[in-house]
Design an enzyme around this catalytic site. Structure first.
Site, PDB file in Angstrom:
ATOM      1  N   SER A  53      32.214 -52.964 -65.224  1.00  0.00           N
ATOM      2  CA  SER A  53      32.419 -51.628 -64.622  1.00  0.00           C
ATOM      3  C   SER A  53      33.642 -50.832 -65.291  1.00  0.00           C
ATOM      4  CB  SER A  53      32.686 -51.503 -63.175  1.00  0.00           C
ATOM      5  OG  SER A  53      33.865 -52.610 -63.085  1.00  0.00           O
ATOM      6  N   ASP A 334      39.468 -46.759 -56.578  1.00  0.00           N
ATOM      7  CA  ASP A 334      39.149 -47.668 -55.595  1.00  0.00           C
ATOM      8  C   ASP A 334      40.052 -48.972 -55.574  1.00  0.00           C
ATOM      9  OD1 ASP A 334      37.856 -49.242 -57.223  1.00  0.00           O
ATOM     10  OD2 ASP A 334      35.739 -48.317 -57.032  1.00  0.00           O
ATOM     11  N   HIS A 337      39.013 -50.494 -59.373  1.00  0.00           N
ATOM     12  CA  HIS A 337      38.948 -49.500 -60.548  1.00  0.00           C
ATOM     13  C   HIS A 337      40.265 -48.628 -60.684  1.00  0.00           C
ATOM     14  CE1 HIS A 337      34.925 -51.309 -59.689  1.00  0.00           C
ATOM     15  NE2 HIS A 337      34.830 -51.238 -61.013  1.00  0.00           N
TER      16      HIS A 337
END
Ligand SMILES: *[C@@H]1O[C@H](CO)[C@@H](O)[C@H](O)[C@H]1NC(C)=O
Ligand SMILES: *[C@@H]1O[C@H](CO)[C@@H](O)[C@H](O)[C@H]1NC(C)=O
Ligand SMILES: *[C@@H]1O[C@H](CO)[C@@H](O)[C@H](O)[C@H]1NC(C)=O
Ligand SMILES: *[C@@H]1O[C@H](CO)[C@@H](O)[C@H](O)[C@H]1NC(C)=O
Ligand SMILES: *[C@@H]1O[C@H](CO)[C@@H](O)[C@H](O)[C@H]1NC(C)=O
Length: 363
Positions: A53, A334, A337
């Site tokens: 990610s 978040d 990340h």
């Protein structure tokens, strides 16, 4: 480390966060192309991206992944678009550094023009690891298979590959998964060695396909991620977890030295480069104001309480999360990340580091 509570909450946190195939956004602002000032600058024509990610720009599944749900993408492009951030992610900044556009996500390969494909492809999937992470997400080996398949179908010539750069992001999903399965940290050090071993096999395979410059991230300081600092109610990084990252990174560096020796060609730059996310994250978190960052460990987007995370809604679509007033001053978007501004800050540091600069040097 040994209390059951610790294990339990750590597990749930790690699970919640890393595996949130759902959940992140992009970083702020349009990415402008980097001016290439130097005459002797390597100008790749394409970028191939692998990993998780931190690098994914739209491969994770719509309807499942948080990256496709509000409020991900609110800063850039203004709506959820498959990035695990409110704005841009690592890939976008590396592409910018190389004077390239961010490559198209693999899932869009059939819908874009051949000249777009020529600029490279992003094969990274949120949640992926070098080993299987059991969520139906292609591991790095499989992602490299996808590139191999495109080469077989003559989408890329060997000249294309010689003029390309590969970016590989391995940011910790293997460890989340391992701890979730094993329930203990005891054997983590030997597992770290396996992950780094597998990573170097993957890197050598890319080299074997003809890619001449391959950059891999050093593991970010895991103990600084909100998922961990929150767990221990810390407003500083946790040493135990940072030491796991340090172990991963020292093994990785050792492997890269060896691989660069094996692949060394006289008068040629090295093949393998490290993108030092450890040092750059720590630099930003230690000197935040230098990077215009004001909010350190508290993510910009958080659940209304501990039961919920960013992007969570109830059955009536009522939000169970809150977004900070100014995402541009928060380091984290978040709990795992960075925000777009966070990635920008990391990139600002990376650009000053010789290990990264050499990626663009012609010899
Ligand atoms: C990667 O995924 C494939 C398909 O699930 C699997 O067969 C392979 O063993 C995995 N590779 C590694 C290194 O875990
Ligand atoms: C799980 O951890 C234990 C030590 O706590 C270790 O002996 C075992 O090999 C680990 N399991 C796996 C699958 O690695
Ligand atoms: C990693 O690879 C080295 C050889 O390159 C080997 O000696 C070592 O046992 C491997 N470690 C693991 C955990 O697989
Ligand atoms: C982390 O590593 C440092 C340096 O090796 C060491 O001094 C420290 O005690 C370690 N901390 C923990 C919690 O393991
Ligand atoms: C979280 O908030 C919801 C209402 O929004 C409430 O039903 C739930 O009990 C809360 N959970 C905790 C752990 O506070």
């Amino acid at each position: 480390m040994d209390s059951p509570t610790y294990h339990f909450s750590l597990l749930s946190l790690l699970l919640l966060m890393f595996f949130s195939v759902s959940g992140q956004t992009q970083t702020g602002g349009q990415i402008k192309h980097e001016k290439q000032h130097h005459k002797h600058t390597f100008r790749p024509t394409s970028l191939f991206v692998f990993g998780d990610s931190y690098a994914d720009t739209g491969n994770s599944m719509k309807g499942v992944s948080n990256a496709w749900k509000p409020p991900y993408g609110i800063t850039f492009p203004g709506k959820p678009a498959g990035r695990f951030s409110d704005g841009a992610v690592l890939t976008d900044f590396v592409a910018r550094y190389l004077g390239l556009r961010s490559p198209v996500p693999y899932r869009m390969r059939r819908t874009v023009m051949p000249e777009i494909m020529k600029r490279g492809v992003n094969f990274a999937y949120g949640g992926a690891g070098v080993f299987d992470t059991d969520i139906g997400i292609p591991n790095v080996t499989t992602q490299i298979d996808y590139l191999e398949e495109l080469i077989k179908h003559k989408v890329y010539t060997s000249a294309d590959l010689t003029n390309s750069v590969a970016l590989v992001s391995v940011a910790g999903n293997d460890y989340t998964h391992y701890v979730a399965i094993n329930g203990s940290f005891q054997a983590l050090p030997s597992f770290i060695a396996s992950v780094v071993n597998q990573t170097s096999l993957d890197l050598m395979r890319l080299h074997g396909l003809g890619v001449t410059r391959i950059v891999v991230n050093a593991l970010e300081p895991l103990g600084c991620l909100p998922v961990i600092t929150d767990l221990f109610l810390l407003n500083h990084c946790d040493d135990t977890f940072n030491n796991f990252s340090a172990l991963h990174n020292s093994l990785l560096n050792r492997h890269l030295l060896r691989l660069n020796r094996i692949t060394h060609k006289h008068n040629h730059p090295p093949t393998f480069f490290v993108l030092d996310l450890y040092t750059s994250f720590i630099s930003v978190l230690t000197h935040p104001t230098t990077y215009n960052i004001r909010q350190l460990f508290k993510p910009c987007c958080v659940g209304v309480n501990a039961s919920y995370s960013c992007a969570s809604v109830d059955d009536n679509n009522v939000k169970r999360y809150k977004v900070c007033d100014n995402p541009k001053t928060a380091f984290f978007w978040d709990s795992v990340h960075p925000s777009g501004a966070g990635w920008h800050a990391v990139y600002t540091k990376l650009r000053t580091m010789t290990s990264f600069q050499r990626l663009r040097a012609s010899h």
